[in-house]
Design an enzyme around this catalytic site. Structure first.
Site, mmCIF file in Angstrom:
data_model
loop_
_atom_site.group_PDB
_atom_site.id
_atom_site.type_symbol
_atom_site.label_atom_id
_atom_site.label_comp_id
_atom_site.label_asym_id
_atom_site.label_seq_id
_atom_site.Cartn_x
_atom_site.Cartn_y
_atom_site.Cartn_z
ATOM 1 N N ASP A 1 58.778 11.046 -7.160
ATOM 2 C CA ASP A 1 58.421 10.396 -8.409
ATOM 3 C C ASP A 1 59.711 10.015 -9.130
ATOM 4 O OD1 ASP A 1 56.846 9.593 -10.630
ATOM 5 O OD2 ASP A 1 57.243 11.514 -11.593
ATOM 6 N N PHE B 1 44.838 8.224 -23.175
ATOM 7 C CA PHE B 1 45.576 7.598 -22.076
ATOM 8 C C PHE B 1 45.109 8.163 -20.739
ATOM 9 C CE2 PHE B 1 48.981 7.795 -18.967
ATOM 10 C CZ PHE B 1 49.470 6.506 -18.963
ATOM 11 N N THR C 1 56.459 5.329 -8.183
ATOM 12 C CA THR C 1 56.418 5.473 -9.637
ATOM 13 C C THR C 1 55.370 4.555 -10.243
ATOM 14 O OG1 THR C 1 57.729 5.290 -11.664
ATOM 15 C CG2 THR C 1 58.255 3.766 -9.888
ATOM 16 N N LYS D 1 49.711 6.698 -4.418
ATOM 17 C CA LYS D 1 50.821 7.515 -3.939
ATOM 18 C C LYS D 1 50.385 8.336 -2.726
ATOM 19 C CE LYS D 1 53.205 8.069 -8.394
ATOM 20 N NZ LYS D 1 53.786 9.041 -9.352
ATOM 21 N N ASP E 1 56.744 15.906 -10.741
ATOM 22 C CA ASP E 1 56.676 16.868 -11.845
ATOM 23 C C ASP E 1 55.390 16.793 -12.643
ATOM 24 O OD1 ASP E 1 57.341 14.321 -13.021
ATOM 25 O OD2 ASP E 1 57.869 15.410 -14.843
#
Length: 1132
Positions: free
Chosen positions: A412, A543, A677, A798, A819
């Site tokens: 990431d 979100f 990302t 991903k 993370d």
């Protein structure tokens, strides 16, 4: 009255995840109406059971689990054959080692389960307080029932999953830490529904009549769907939605709040904490697969030996006078036995005789090596981070060696390569860039290009933008002052799960707008004129990674209703008016190219009539118990349209310390690094250059929306680009060599950039002739690129990327590191998952195989620990098969000299003790402590990592080397002793030794040779190595004297009495043993000498080149042998 839905049987109560429907919980276990009957509810009690066994089922259950392992089951069959068939060796020879292995494992598992029982009892017997009949009643935790109202005091742990009803605070909030659940130590705020806030005493809470409808238990800590129906005296229900912000999880701790009242909705094994006890899917390392392959080979050797000996026995017996002498005629039973049955019995007997070629103790040794070896990672001080006061954590020890076999690293960006410590840099309002702050409170510092000036650009738009930053977030405030409300003088501490939001709120504060917190549903803001503005928070549109934006709906003091929205440019631009985009877009792209994280800010006014409709739709969606998230997402999409763009923000996320050096080291080690990302392409691209994923000479190939949209038909354009890129790469790399890693430095380096929408197009392309192989072409391109950047990736994308690479030909080993919660899917999908203990929670660390504080620690974890773990366990596996083949081969050769009579060469005690006592500890110590190369050398020269890649030490070549070495040494043991027996000089009286003395000599040479072989391979000597190596040899000598020096009453035949002492009384025997050991180890010693000569010559030539060359050169990489035999200096 609402009826309780049908419930599953009690036996299905615990741990069921695939339930459908909902459950109804009556608060306080009171009916909502006094006139209707109350149906007793059937739910699990609150007992936590993390143990696997009970006192009565431990033995059968543990034995069943252990005998599911193939090696254990194999030796059980051998033992049963020895018991039922007349075999040449005692059942003790296989039964005792098996019993030892089973007993050691059972003791270990029983002890661990005993600790679990003890921990369960501490939790189950803890004291809690229940509200019954308006009184506090003391109970044990395990006696809590679903529906009970529980009182929890400050700093106490929640005994079950509770819905918060009220707290001691006036706004019905409480602070909770979930460190024991997900590792997050920061306080989270939870809320009670406004209708129950006032019920803050035992008497008032007992008057509540309500029913909670919620989903069935499921393990996701961050999801909960439910609603509470509150009944008044008129029996008219008031419904309120419930979400994860209302749920207090078992195991979490109440902080900074005096007490709360909550109703139990999930208890015992149905709590989210208990449902998370279940482990992740088991990952198997490449070494395990190699062990299974070796077992099959050696099983084939075993069957071949047994078949050869059985066949030759009957061939030999077919010769006249070889079968039986005249004085040993067959019995009637033997004559009547079918020859086929006798041959089968003999075959089984030979299998029993040779069964020690399969190493039963290897599994126990491997498990101990993995378990004990994992502590070296946790103890490594280089992994300690002072900022979080933590080091590395090993969540599974089964993959230690896999760290040395990684081919692809998926990482990431935010929080992994970068600090995730955000700093507000600048903003753009209506296309004008603002940077810095002036002393004037009525204007911002505006800069366009190189010109700096102050301009009164529509004051209202400036303030609207800053208000949006102060209102559109989920930041919570914590004041150090305990006075009523935050003031200008109070020191504000902002808390949020998103560092971006904190940076934006602090950025607004720099410009004079200060967020003062949320009180009783009103957000308070101090403006530039030091005036306090209050906004009623009507709704928060949270979100998520799919929408990539969040919004709030607030009501001003004047009664206007506003929606503020912030999010990624790709998520906001399509939802605002087109003529507002261009000026802001220029600044956004410029900031992204500078490596800043950008967010766009928009708003719209909502008419009262429209709000009534919106409010109704939101409430209906929030009240839904089925598919709530999908319904809310649809409503959010309808609301967040036709907005007005205000501006954009730029936030800097600094690169982590040594991130660039770590990626360079990984590249030098031959690993391919991919960055996955969710950021926009320009920002991610800039970060990739900064961390040296892309070099200045790297040619970038782009497969993005921007390049695809150059054509009217996207698929046609995509097809053209894929073909073009493949041709270019195939021209650069004409042949797909095995050592393509080395080719990176010999050819032009290429990097690939792809975004999420293009990836979806590749994976979901139409199945016509031109596009059905998009995925194949895409993977061919990726394999030729040194680095790949995947931007605008959703979490599931991903995982799709990782899965695609995992399924490539050759099954490359993948590692994912991240993370955040959006990285969990790829961490679980990869062979090895590593979590960063970051600032976005501990979901990634909790779901990973290993967790480290920083990305830089990946360098030592792979290049040093991974390298050493692999070399150690690979040597352990090869050594186990080697020493067992050395052990059994003389037994096989002996059959040619005893008429294939299945006569054992070794005594039963030696057969039993060989793997358990005589040779087990030295290899265990070696596999834990060996450092064939210094750790500093491993980290400073990453190219050494390539020498062991591809499971190099467990390939066919090394396997054959170890096998032939064992065959050579086993032959020397037997025939060397055999030829020395041809003379009578071994004893002073001229007598020849018997067969047990012969076997003891062979066994003595065997034990000393295989142990000294390990000593020759050891490069890193500690006192532990000395103790176990020389101690094992001393123990063998002591045991042999002890075993042969006593007449044991439980033995029918005293075969070994005084054999060892008599053997060593002969000087010739001493010389013979020393000679045979030297002959066996001579090839190893010769190889050491040759390697040392070559090493000294290489060092001398290198010194000469350095002296003649003014430029400093890196030291050449010393090839690492495919076995762990050393060319380094040896203490021995």
């Amino acid at each position: 009255m609402q009826m309780v839905p049908s419930l599953p049987p009690a036996s299905e109560c615990a741990g069921e995840e695939k339930r459908v429907g909902t459950r109804t919980v009556f608060v306080g276990n009171h009916p909502v109406s006094e006139t209707e009957a109350y149906i007793a509810q059937r739910f699990c009690d609150n007992r936590i059971v993390s143990s696997k066994y009970t006192l009565w089922n431990f033995l059968p259950k543990n034995l069943f689990e252990q005998f599911r392992r193939i090696a254990n089951f194999y030796f059980l069959i051998i033992f049963l054959v020895q018991v039922t068939v007349d075999t040449p060796t005692s059942p003790v020879t296989s039964g005792l080692p098996l019993f030892f292995v089973i007993t050691v494992t059972a003791i270990k598992q029983g002890y661990e389960d005993c600790l679990r029982h003890r921990a369960d009892n501490e939790v189950n017997k803890s004291t809690v307080y229940i509200i019954e009949n308006a009184k506090r009643v003391r109970k044990e935790s395990e006696k809590i029932k679903v529906g009970d109202v529980v009182e929890v005091q400050a700093d106490e742990t929640f005994p079950c999953d509770l819905i918060l009803l009220s707290s001691c605070t006036t706004d019905g909030t409480c602070y909770v830490t979930t460190a024991s659940l997900d590792g997050e130590s920061n306080c989270k705020t939870h809320y009670a529904v406004r209708d129950t806030i006032a019920l803050c005493t035992a008497e008032s809470i007992d008057t509540l009549r309500a029913a909670i409808e919620c989903e069935q238990p499921q393990p996701d800590l961050y999801k909960f769907v439910g609603r509470i129906n509150i009944y008044s005296n008129s029996l008219e229900a008031v419904a309120r939605s419930l979400g994860p912000e209302n749920l207090l999880l078992k195991g979490a701790t109440l902080k900074n709040t005096e007490k709360i009242y909550g109703v139990a909705v999930y208890t015992g094994m149905e709590t989210k904490m208990a449902l998370n006890y279940q482990g992740k899917s088991q990952k198997r390392s490449a070494v395990e697969k190699s062990i299974n392959a070796f077992l099959i080979v050696y099983l084939f050797i075993l069957l071949t030996k047994a078949a050869v000996c059985t066949t030759l026995k009957y061939v030999w017996q077919s010769t006249p006078y070889n079968d039986e002498p005249w004085y040993n005629q067959k019995t009637q039973k033997e004559r009547e036995t079918l020859k086929v049955l006798k041959m089968f019995t003999d075959f089984l007997s030979f299998m029993v005789l040779f069964n020690f070629i399969i190493p039963v103790s290897m599994y126990v040794t491997v498990e101990m090596q993995k378990f004990l070896g994992s502590f070296f990672i946790s103890w490594d001080k280089d992994f300690y981070d002072e900022e979080i006061n933590e080091g590395a954590l090993v969540n599974t020890s089964d993959l230690n060696e896999e760290l040395g076999q990684v081919d692809y690293v998926f990482t990431d960006k935010t929080g992994t390569l970068t600090e995730n410590s955000m700093e507000f840099i600048e903003c753009c309002i209506d296309g004008h860039k603002y940077k810095g702050v002036t002393q004037e409170v009525d204007g911002l510092s505006q800069t366009d290009g190189t010109l700096t000036y102050f301009d009164k650009v529509d004051k209202n738009r400036e303030e609207l933008f800053l208000r949006a930053l102060c209102l559109c977030h989920t930041v919570e405030i914590k004041t150090n002052d305990a006075v009523d409300g935050a003031t200008e003088s109070a020191e504000l501490t902002y808390i949020s799960s998103s560092p971006d939001e904190i940076a934006l709120v602090k950025g607004a504060k720099r410009y004079g707008f200060t967020f003062l917190g949320n009180r009783n549903g009103y957000m308070r803001v101090e403006n530039q004129r030091k005036e306090i503005e209050e906004y009623e928070l009507l709704h928060t549109l949270n979100f998520d990674a799919v929408r990539r934006r969040m919004s709030v709906i607030v009501k001003t003091q004047e009664g206007d209703i506003l929606l503020f929205c912030k999010g990624a440019d790709s998520a906001v631009f399509p939802r605002v008016q087109n003529h507002e985009i261009e000026l802001t877009k220029v600044h956004v792209e410029r900031n992204a190219m500078d490596g800043y994280r950008t967010l766009c800010v928009a708003f719209k006014e909502i008419a009262p009539d429209d709000y009534e409709r919106i409010n109704r739709q939101l409430i209906e969606a929030k009240m839904a118990l089925q598919d709530r998230e999908e319904k809310m997402e649809k409503v959010f999409d309808d609301i967040e349209t036709n907005m007005n763009l205000i501006g954009a923000t730029a936030v800097e996320d600094k690169l982590q310390d040594q991130a660039a050096e770590t990626i360079e080291a990984l590249h030098a080690a031959g690993l391919k690094v991919w960055v996955l990302t969710g950021d926009k392409m320009e920002t991610a691209k800039s970060t990739c250059y900064a961390c040296r994923l892309f070099q200045t000479n790297t040619e970038l190939l782009e497969l993005t929306t921007k390049t695809i949209e150059e054509s009217e038909r996207k698929e046609d354009r995509l097809h053209e680009l894929l073909i073009e890129y493949r041709k270019k790469l195939l021209h650069e790399f004409p042949k797909s060599t095995r050592s393509f890693k080395k080719a990176w430095t010999e050819h032009q380096e290429y990097g690939l950039i792809i975004d999420g929408s293009t990836l979806s197009l590749i994976l979901n392309s139409s199945q016509d002739s031109s596009s059905n192989n998009y995925k194949s072409i895409f993977l061919q391109i990726c394999m030729k690129c040194t680095a790949v950047l995947c931007c605008r990736m959703a979490p599931l994308q991903k995982a799709q990327i990782v899965r695609m690479v995992k399924n490539l030909k050759g099954s490359p080993i993948t590692l994912s590191i991240g993370d955040g919660a959006n990285d969990v899917s790829m961490i679980l999908e990869s062979h090895v998952g590593i979590g960063i203990k970051g600032k976005e929670g501990r979901q990634a660390a909790r779901n990973s195989d290993y967790s480290v504080p920083k990305f830089k620690h990946l360098k030592k974890l792979l290049l040093a620990h991974g390298h050493l773990y692999y070399v150690r366990i690979a040597h352990l596996v090869q050594y186990f098969f080697y020493k067992n083949l050395c052990f059994i081969l003389p037994q096989f050769l002996y059959q040619f000299f005893c008429g294939f009579s299945q006569q054992p060469l070794y005594d039963a005690a030696y057969l039993t003790m060989y793997n358990i006592c005589f040779t087990s500890l030295p290899i265990l110590a070696y596999s834990l402590l060996e450092q064939h190369i210094n750790i500093d050398t491993l980290t400073s020269d990453p190219r050494l990592y390539m020498k062991i890649s591809g499971n190099a030490m467990l390939q066919l070549g090394p396997f054959l080397y170890w096998t032939f070495l064992a065959a050579f040494e086993g032959t020397v043991f037997f025939f060397g002793t055999y030829f020395l027996f041809q003379t009578a000089s071994l004893e002073e009286n001229g007598k020849v030794y018997g067969n047990w003395t012969f076997g003891t000599i062979v066994f003595t040479v065997l034990v000393f040779t295989v142990t000294l072989k390990l000593a020759l391979d050891t490069r890193f000597w500690t006192w532990i190595n000395h103790f176990v190596i020389w101690g094992s040899l001393a123990f063998y000598v002591f045991f042999s004297f002890f075993w042969g020096g006593i007449i044991w009453p439980f033995l029918k035949q005293q075969r070994m009495y005084f054999v060892f002492a008599q053997m060593l009384s002969s000087v010739s025997t001493w010389l013979a043993i020393i000679l045979l050991i030297f002959i066996s180890l001579f090839p190893e010693i010769l190889l050491i000498v040759l390697k040392n000569v070559r090493r000294r010559s290489a060092r001398r030539n290198l010194s000469c080149r350095r002296a003649s060359d003014s430029l400093s050169a890196r030291p050449s990489v010393r090839p690492l042998l495919l076995r762990t035999f050393s060319d380094e200096s040896n203490v021995l």
